[in-house]
Design a protein around this motif. Structure first.
Motif, PDB file in Angstrom:
ATOM      1  N   GLY A   1      -5.324   2.334   1.058  1.00 24.35           N
ATOM      2  CA  GLY A   1      -5.059   2.302  -0.370  1.00 24.35           C
ATOM      3  C   GLY A   1      -3.592   2.259  -0.735  1.00 24.35           C
ATOM      4  O   GLY A   1      -2.720   2.055   0.109  1.00 24.35           O
ATOM      5  N   TYR A   2      -3.328   2.468  -2.033  1.00 20.10           N
ATOM      6  CA  TYR A   2      -1.963   2.405  -2.552  1.00 20.10           C
ATOM      7  C   TYR A   2      -1.854   3.202  -3.852  1.00 20.10           C
ATOM      8  O   TYR A   2      -2.870   3.594  -4.449  1.00 20.10           O
ATOM      9  N   ARG A   3      -0.608   3.419  -4.295  1.00 21.12           N
ATOM     10  CA  ARG A   3      -0.360   4.160  -5.532  1.00 21.12           C
ATOM     11  C   ARG A   3       0.675   3.394  -6.371  1.00 21.12           C
ATOM     12  O   ARG A   3       1.625   2.828  -5.847  1.00 21.12           O
TER      13      ARG A   3
ATOM     14  N   PHE B   1      -5.384   4.329  -5.553  1.00 21.41           N
ATOM     15  CA  PHE B   1      -6.609   3.664  -5.117  1.00 21.41           C
ATOM     16  C   PHE B   1      -6.838   3.995  -3.638  1.00 21.41           C
ATOM     17  O   PHE B   1      -5.928   3.867  -2.819  1.00 21.41           O
ATOM     18  N   HIS B   2      -8.061   4.428  -3.325  1.00 20.44           N
ATOM     19  CA  HIS B   2      -8.374   4.870  -1.967  1.00 20.44           C
ATOM     20  C   HIS B   2      -9.616   4.166  -1.438  1.00 20.44           C
ATOM     21  O   HIS B   2     -10.525   3.804  -2.200  1.00 20.44           O
ATOM     22  N   LEU B   3      -9.630   3.971  -0.127  1.00 20.12           N
ATOM     23  CA  LEU B   3     -10.843   3.576   0.583  1.00 20.12           C
ATOM     24  C   LEU B   3     -11.191   4.708   1.536  1.00 20.12           C
ATOM     25  O   LEU B   3     -10.374   5.080   2.382  1.00 20.12           O
ATOM     26  N   ASN B   4     -12.402   5.268   1.377  1.00 21.11           N
ATOM     27  CA  ASN B   4     -12.776   6.362   2.267  1.00 21.11           C
ATOM     28  C   ASN B   4     -13.229   5.807   3.618  1.00 21.11           C
ATOM     29  O   ASN B   4     -13.217   4.595   3.849  1.00 21.11           O
TER      30      ASN B   4
ATOM     31  N   PRO C   1     -14.566   2.325  -2.278  1.00 20.30           N
ATOM     32  CA  PRO C   1     -13.329   2.504  -3.046  1.00 20.30           C
ATOM     33  C   PRO C   1     -13.457   3.595  -4.101  1.00 20.30           C
ATOM     34  O   PRO C   1     -14.543   3.858  -4.625  1.00 20.30           O
ATOM     35  N   SER C   2     -12.334   4.229  -4.387  1.00 21.59           N
ATOM     36  CA  SER C   2     -12.286   5.218  -5.459  1.00 21.59           C
ATOM     37  C   SER C   2     -10.875   5.229  -6.015  1.00 21.59           C
ATOM     38  O   SER C   2      -9.952   4.684  -5.421  1.00 21.59           O
ATOM     39  N   SER C   3     -10.698   5.823  -7.192  1.00 22.20           N
ATOM     40  CA  SER C   3      -9.365   5.907  -7.792  1.00 22.20           C
ATOM     41  C   SER C   3      -9.217   7.208  -8.555  1.00 22.20           C
ATOM     42  O   SER C   3     -10.203   7.841  -8.951  1.00 22.20           O
ATOM     43  N   LYS C   4      -7.967   7.618  -8.739  1.00 22.57           N
ATOM     44  CA  LYS C   4      -7.664   8.783  -9.553  1.00 22.57           C
ATOM     45  C   LYS C   4      -6.307   8.549 -10.208  1.00 22.57           C
ATOM     46  O   LYS C   4      -5.508   7.734  -9.735  1.00 22.57           O
TER      47      LYS C   4
ATOM     48  N   ASP D   1     -14.899   1.069 -11.592  1.00 20.77           N
ATOM     49  CA  ASP D   1     -15.042   0.097 -10.511  1.00 20.77           C
ATOM     50  C   ASP D   1     -13.703  -0.060  -9.809  1.00 20.77           C
ATOM     51  O   ASP D   1     -13.001  -1.065  -9.965  1.00 20.77           O
ATOM     52  N   ALA D   2     -13.354   0.930  -9.013  1.00 21.52           N
ATOM     53  CA  ALA D   2     -12.035   0.940  -8.357  1.00 21.52           C
ATOM     54  C   ALA D   2     -11.875  -0.217  -7.383  1.00 21.52           C
ATOM     55  O   ALA D   2     -10.756  -0.654  -7.109  1.00 21.52           O
TER      56      ALA D   2
END
Length: 271
Positions: free
Chosen positions: A121-123, A143-146, A151-154, A198-199
């Motif tokens: 992921g990235y920020r 944005f993260h990939l577990n 994918p997920s985001s915060k 929908d990250a």
């Protein structure tokens, strides 16, 4: 040939044909198995290539960091660099309302940081000067990939000042240059920080990371379309002026020819 002989010959032909089919099917099956083996080798090489490419990307990502830092220091010397860059980008501009643009005038720095292994992921960090809209100095979205690849985001919670929450406003307006927007006023740009539905398909995040961040100067330097249209109108007026002059010149020429013709007739009469 007797009927019985004909029957035997036909039977032999059918038997040979069936044997050919069996041979053909066997060859096809063997070919398919060999194709599968070759494909496995191709897949193995593709995986190996991906690992090598990732190592190269990681290496050059580290090498680029000092240059990104230097670029950020230089960009800080240019007022309104980032808001101009966003307004000039066709996809980002479509997401900006008039008040979004006003708020982005306080945006002093943007940074994109890819995580060390890159794949995970990235920020994106947005640094703001003191402004009348919110208390935050930095707004971030990650944005993260577990491990399973989901994918997920915060993101940072925006601390809006009283009555300044741009995500709760929507109206038909004109932008700063006075150009009427071609569409209904979009949702505020700042709703992006709260949208985590929908990250894996976050177009704005991908545009900033892959298109704007590598070379923001190309969008900052995009010429203003109004200026170009104005120059075009001036050119048209100049061309029309030249055409008028040419037409007047042609009319004068025709009048002179008519006068010469009349003088000529008068001369012959006197003879």
């Amino acid at each position: 040939m007797s009927a019985s002989a004909a029957k035997v010959s036909k039977k032999e032909l059918n038997s040979n044909h069936d044997g050919a089919d069996e041979t053909s099917e066997k060859e096809q099956q063997e070919a398919i198995e060999h194709i599968d083996e070759v494909q496995n080798e191709i897949d193995r090489l593709n995986e190996q290539a991906s690992e090598e490419i990732l190592k190269v990307e990681q290496k050059y990502n580290k090498l680029r960091q000092p240059f990104f830092q230097k670029r950020s220091e230089l960009i800080a010397k240019i007022p309104n660099f980032w808001v101009t860059t966003f307004v000039n980008h066709p996809q980002v501009s479509a997401l900006l309302g008039e008040e979004d643009e006003e708020a982005l005038h306080y945006l002093s720095r943007v940074e994109v940081t890819e995580f060390e292994d890159i794949k995970s992921g990235y920020r994106i960090d947005f640094y703001f000067d003191e402004n009348p809209y919110f208390e935050n100095k930095v707004l971030s979205k990650e944005f993260h990939l577990n491990e399973s690849g989901d994918p997920s985001s915060k993101s940072t919670e925006i601390k809006w000042k009283s009555g300044k929450d741009l995500t709760k406003r929507s109206s038909q307006t004109q932008n700063k240059a006075g150009r009427k927007r071609q569409h209904e006023e979009p949702e505020s740009f700042f709703t992006w920080f709260t949208d985590h539905a929908d990250a894996g398909a976050d177009e704005l995040g991908e545009v900033i990371k892959d298109d704007i961040w590598p070379n923001p100067l190309q969008y900052y330097l995009v010429p203003d379309m109004d200026d170009e249209e104005g120059e075009g109108e001036d050119d048209d007026e100049d061309e029309e002026g030249l055409e008028d002059i040419d037409e007047e010149g042609d009319e004068d020429g025709e009048e002179d020819e008519e006068d010469d013709g009349e003088d000529g007739e008068g001369h012959h009469d006197s003879i």
